[in-house]
Write a protein that holds these residues in place. Structure first.
Motif, PDB file in Angstrom:
ATOM      1  N   GLU A 128      40.273  38.669  54.447  1.00  0.00           N
ATOM      2  CA  GLU A 128      39.865  40.402  54.798  1.00  0.00           C
ATOM      3  C   GLU A 128      38.849  39.884  53.818  1.00  0.00           C
ATOM      4  OE1 GLU A 128      40.251  41.417  57.770  1.00  0.00           O
ATOM      5  OE2 GLU A 128      41.742  40.046  57.983  1.00  0.00           O
ATOM      6  N   ARG A 129      37.196  40.799  54.423  1.00  0.00           N
ATOM      7  CA  ARG A 129      35.730  41.008  53.588  1.00  0.00           C
ATOM      8  C   ARG A 129      36.098  42.284  53.305  1.00  0.00           C
ATOM      9  NH1 ARG A 129      30.836  39.817  53.629  1.00  0.00           N
ATOM     10  NH2 ARG A 129      30.025  39.713  51.559  1.00  0.00           N
ATOM     11  N   VAL A 130      35.920  42.452  51.798  1.00  0.00           N
ATOM     12  CA  VAL A 130      35.455  43.692  51.400  1.00  0.00           C
ATOM     13  C   VAL A 130      34.400  43.667  50.561  1.00  0.00           C
ATOM     14  CG1 VAL A 130      36.896  44.897  48.868  1.00  0.00           C
ATOM     15  CG2 VAL A 130      38.004  43.332  50.753  1.00  0.00           C
ATOM     16  N   TYR A 131      33.293  44.842  51.037  1.00  0.00           N
ATOM     17  CA  TYR A 131      32.728  45.273  50.028  1.00  0.00           C
ATOM     18  C   TYR A 131      32.725  46.116  49.225  1.00  0.00           C
ATOM     19  CZ  TYR A 131      31.006  43.374  54.625  1.00  0.00           C
ATOM     20  OH  TYR A 131      30.220  42.315  55.329  1.00  0.00           O
ATOM     21  N   PRO A 132      32.604  45.025  47.049  1.00  0.00           N
ATOM     22  CA  PRO A 132      32.361  46.468  46.095  1.00  0.00           C
ATOM     23  C   PRO A 132      31.494  47.526  46.109  1.00  0.00           C
ATOM     24  CG  PRO A 132      31.604  44.439  45.723  1.00  0.00           C
ATOM     25  CD  PRO A 132      31.927  44.371  47.831  1.00  0.00           C
ATOM     26  N   ASN A 133      31.956  47.825  45.284  1.00  0.00           N
ATOM     27  CA  ASN A 133      31.370  49.297  44.669  1.00  0.00           C
ATOM     28  C   ASN A 133      30.116  48.657  43.838  1.00  0.00           C
ATOM     29  OD1 ASN A 133      32.316  50.907  46.030  1.00  0.00           O
ATOM     30  ND2 ASN A 133      34.232  51.210  44.194  1.00  0.00           N
ATOM     31  N   ALA A 134      28.783  49.194  43.499  1.00  0.00           N
ATOM     32  CA  ALA A 134      27.875  48.869  43.243  1.00  0.00           C
ATOM     33  C   ALA A 134      27.983  48.858  41.701  1.00  0.00           C
ATOM     34  CB  ALA A 134      26.594  50.501  42.532  1.00  0.00           C
ATOM     35  N   ASP A 135      29.409  49.047  41.470  1.00  0.00           N
ATOM     36  CA  ASP A 135      29.639  48.502  39.877  1.00  0.00           C
ATOM     37  C   ASP A 135      30.066  47.522  39.725  1.00  0.00           C
ATOM     38  OD1 ASP A 135      31.625  49.456  40.337  1.00  0.00           O
ATOM     39  OD2 ASP A 135      32.339  51.300  38.863  1.00  0.00           O
ATOM     40  N   GLY A 136      30.754  46.784  41.039  1.00  0.00           N
ATOM     41  CA  GLY A 136      31.417  45.881  41.516  1.00  0.00           C
ATOM     42  C   GLY A 136      32.779  46.376  41.485  1.00  0.00           C
ATOM     43  N   SER A 137      33.718  47.046  41.392  1.00  0.00           N
ATOM     44  CA  SER A 137      35.182  47.592  41.439  1.00  0.00           C
ATOM     45  C   SER A 137      35.143  47.976  42.937  1.00  0.00           C
ATOM     46  CB  SER A 137      35.037  48.859  41.325  1.00  0.00           C
ATOM     47  OG  SER A 137      34.357  49.653  41.845  1.00  0.00           O
ATOM     48  N   PHE A 138      36.817  47.763  43.335  1.00  0.00           N
ATOM     49  CA  PHE A 138      37.103  47.773  44.605  1.00  0.00           C
ATOM     50  C   PHE A 138      38.682  48.092  45.184  1.00  0.00           C
ATOM     51  CE2 PHE A 138      37.860  43.411  42.734  1.00  0.00           C
ATOM     52  CZ  PHE A 138      39.400  42.728  43.391  1.00  0.00           C
ATOM     53  N   ARG A 139      38.711  48.168  45.774  1.00  0.00           N
ATOM     54  CA  ARG A 139      40.289  48.599  45.965  1.00  0.00           C
ATOM     55  C   ARG A 139      40.977  48.581  47.251  1.00  0.00           C
ATOM     56  NH1 ARG A 139      43.724  53.847  47.110  1.00  0.00           N
ATOM     57  NH2 ARG A 139      45.209  53.482  45.450  1.00  0.00           N
ATOM     58  N   VAL A 140      42.024  47.965  47.240  1.00  0.00           N
ATOM     59  CA  VAL A 140      42.572  47.691  48.646  1.00  0.00           C
ATOM     60  C   VAL A 140      44.161  47.913  48.752  1.00  0.00           C
ATOM     61  CG1 VAL A 140      42.298  46.314  50.572  1.00  0.00           C
ATOM     62  CG2 VAL A 140      40.230  46.352  49.322  1.00  0.00           C
ATOM     63  N   GLU A 141      44.426  48.330  49.956  1.00  0.00           N
ATOM     64  CA  GLU A 141      45.659  48.911  50.138  1.00  0.00           C
ATOM     65  C   GLU A 141      46.062  47.570  50.945  1.00  0.00           C
ATOM     66  OE1 GLU A 141      47.192  52.722  50.987  1.00  0.00           O
ATOM     67  OE2 GLU A 141      46.289  53.482  49.289  1.00  0.00           O
ATOM     68  N   VAL A 142      47.598  47.040  50.366  1.00  0.00           N
ATOM     69  CA  VAL A 142      48.308  45.749  51.327  1.00  0.00           C
ATOM     70  C   VAL A 142      49.102  46.111  52.337  1.00  0.00           C
ATOM     71  CG1 VAL A 142      48.054  43.620  51.568  1.00  0.00           C
ATOM     72  CG2 VAL A 142      46.300  44.472  50.731  1.00  0.00           C
ATOM     73  N   PRO A 143      50.083  46.246  52.895  1.00  0.00           N
ATOM     74  CA  PRO A 143      51.340  46.653  52.998  1.00  0.00           C
ATOM     75  C   PRO A 143      51.790  45.098  53.497  1.00  0.00           C
ATOM     76  CG  PRO A 143      49.873  46.164  55.384  1.00  0.00           C
ATOM     77  CD  PRO A 143      49.146  46.038  54.385  1.00  0.00           C
ATOM     78  N   VAL A 144      53.554  45.435  52.965  1.00  0.00           N
ATOM     79  CA  VAL A 144      54.320  44.495  52.513  1.00  0.00           C
ATOM     80  C   VAL A 144      55.358  45.112  53.203  1.00  0.00           C
ATOM     81  CG1 VAL A 144      56.270  43.445  50.924  1.00  0.00           C
ATOM     82  CG2 VAL A 144      53.648  44.780  50.243  1.00  0.00           C
ATOM     83  N   ASP A 145      55.398  43.669  54.705  1.00  0.00           N
ATOM     84  CA  ASP A 145      56.121  43.984  55.520  1.00  0.00           C
ATOM     85  C   ASP A 145      57.459  43.329  55.356  1.00  0.00           C
ATOM     86  OD1 ASP A 145      55.260  45.810  56.887  1.00  0.00           O
ATOM     87  OD2 ASP A 145      53.750  43.865  58.234  1.00  0.00           O
ATOM     88  N   TYR A 146      57.958  41.992  54.718  1.00  0.00           N
ATOM     89  CA  TYR A 146      58.829  42.054  54.395  1.00  0.00           C
ATOM     90  C   TYR A 146      59.469  41.864  53.186  1.00  0.00           C
ATOM     91  CZ  TYR A 146      57.520  40.011  59.380  1.00  0.00           C
ATOM     92  OH  TYR A 146      57.248  39.587  60.231  1.00  0.00           O
ATOM     93  N   ALA A 147      60.082  41.017  52.682  1.00  0.00           N
ATOM     94  CA  ALA A 147      60.799  41.276  51.279  1.00  0.00           C
ATOM     95  C   ALA A 147      59.800  40.793  50.544  1.00  0.00           C
ATOM     96  CB  ALA A 147      62.724  39.864  51.454  1.00  0.00           C
ATOM     97  N   TYR A 148      58.672  39.886  50.672  1.00  0.00           N
ATOM     98  CA  TYR A 148      57.834  39.790  49.780  1.00  0.00           C
ATOM     99  C   TYR A 148      56.629  39.709  49.833  1.00  0.00           C
ATOM    100  CZ  TYR A 148      58.030  34.913  50.504  1.00  0.00           C
ATOM    101  OH  TYR A 148      58.486  33.536  51.229  1.00  0.00           O
ATOM    102  N   ARG A 149      55.640  39.787  49.487  1.00  0.00           N
ATOM    103  CA  ARG A 149      54.073  38.930  50.357  1.00  0.00           C
ATOM    104  C   ARG A 149      53.298  38.146  49.173  1.00  0.00           C
ATOM    105  NH1 ARG A 149      50.412  41.886  54.449  1.00  0.00           N
ATOM    106  NH2 ARG A 149      48.736  40.856  54.619  1.00  0.00           N
ATOM    107  N   ASN A 150      52.682  37.326  49.364  1.00  0.00           N
ATOM    108  CA  ASN A 150      51.975  36.694  48.235  1.00  0.00           C
ATOM    109  C   ASN A 150      50.407  37.079  48.286  1.00  0.00           C
ATOM    110  OD1 ASN A 150      53.735  35.176  46.348  1.00  0.00           O
ATOM    111  ND2 ASN A 150      53.522  33.615  48.254  1.00  0.00           N
ATOM    112  N   LEU A 151      49.901  37.523  47.421  1.00  0.00           N
ATOM    113  CA  LEU A 151      48.227  38.618  47.854  1.00  0.00           C
ATOM    114  C   LEU A 151      47.373  37.509  47.204  1.00  0.00           C
ATOM    115  CD1 LEU A 151      49.170  42.511  46.506  1.00  0.00           C
ATOM    116  CD2 LEU A 151      49.467  41.218  48.793  1.00  0.00           C
ATOM    117  N   ASP A 152      46.125  37.173  48.441  1.00  0.00           N
ATOM    118  CA  ASP A 152      45.510  36.514  47.640  1.00  0.00           C
ATOM    119  C   ASP A 152      44.216  37.430  47.805  1.00  0.00           C
ATOM    120  OD1 ASP A 152      46.730  33.720  48.194  1.00  0.00           O
ATOM    121  OD2 ASP A 152      47.535  34.330  49.922  1.00  0.00           O
ATOM    122  N   VAL A 153      43.313  36.910  46.691  1.00  0.00           N
ATOM    123  CA  VAL A 153      42.006  37.521  46.636  1.00  0.00           C
ATOM    124  C   VAL A 153      41.154  36.086  46.067  1.00  0.00           C
ATOM    125  CG1 VAL A 153      40.671  39.125  45.098  1.00  0.00           C
ATOM    126  CG2 VAL A 153      42.940  39.536  45.510  1.00  0.00           C
TER     127      VAL A 153
END
Length: 215
Positions: A69-94
């Protein structure tokens, strides 16, 4: 009597202007792409909470994606996103990209509590996708080693008459495929049996002529 005629000559003077345009395009040097993901930690247990993906990307006009999913960072380049973990584990990709540059980051996170904390002195086991794939292959081999095809072949019916005899030879198939996948508090499994073939031998005795066929 002829009237005098007055001719007024109009002289139109055209002035032409010619302008030469020499357009030059200057491309700025491509700035180096940087991606620093500071959260979550590798292999962290989150309980029932969502995974918080935080970090900084530079420059801030880079194309940033979290779990596709496209994420738009702040002016200083920082970003923060919450991703649900619905199963026993999840691989997070950035992923971050800027023209010809690409950077990627991945980490697994787990739902529930860390077994090493709830069971002091015990042994904890984390089953990642690669491990589940290998375990599925191992389970498939165990299924084939039971000899289920030979046992079923012994139950196949035969037919005999004065002219035709039909006898089963066996059951043939490709290696059994087992796919394991995470579910709530359990591990699901899908079993696939591919290209199962029943082979028979047919003998025909007619007018003194004998012929054997297999199919």
């Amino acid at each position: 009597m002829r009237r005098p005629t007055l001719f007024i000559a109009c002289l139109t003077i055209g002035v032409g202007c010619k302008t030469d345009y020499n357009i030059k395009t200057y491309l700025e040097d491509e700035p180096p792409l940087a991606l620093d993901v500071t959260s979550p930690e590798y292999g962290v247990f989150l309980g029932d909470e969502a995974a918080v993906v935080e970090g900084v990307v530079a420059p801030n006009n880079a194309v940033l994606e979290v779990e596709g999913e496209r994420v738009y960072p702040n002016a200083d380049g920082s970003f923060r996103v919450e991703v649900p973990v619905d199963y026993a584990y999840r691989n997070l990709d950035v992923k971050a990209s800027l023209r010809s540059q690409e950077l990627a980051w991945r980490t697994p996170v787990f739902r529930g509590e860390d077994p090493s904390l709830t069971w002091p002195g015990g042994i904890s086991l984390r089953l990642l996708p690669q491990g589940m794939e290998r375990m599925g292959t191992f389970v498939g081999q165990i299924i084939d080693d039971t000899g289920w095809s030979t046992q079923l072949a012994a139950l196949l019916p035969a037919f005999e008459s004065d002219i035709v005899q039909v006898r089963p030879i066996g059951i043939f198939h490709e290696p059994t495929s087992v796919i394991l996948y995470p579910m709530d508090d359990v591990i699901g499994a899908g079993v696939t049996l591919s290209n199962i073939k029943l082979e028979y031998e047919v003998a025909v005795d007619w007018l003194g002529l004998s012929t054997e066929l297999s199919a």
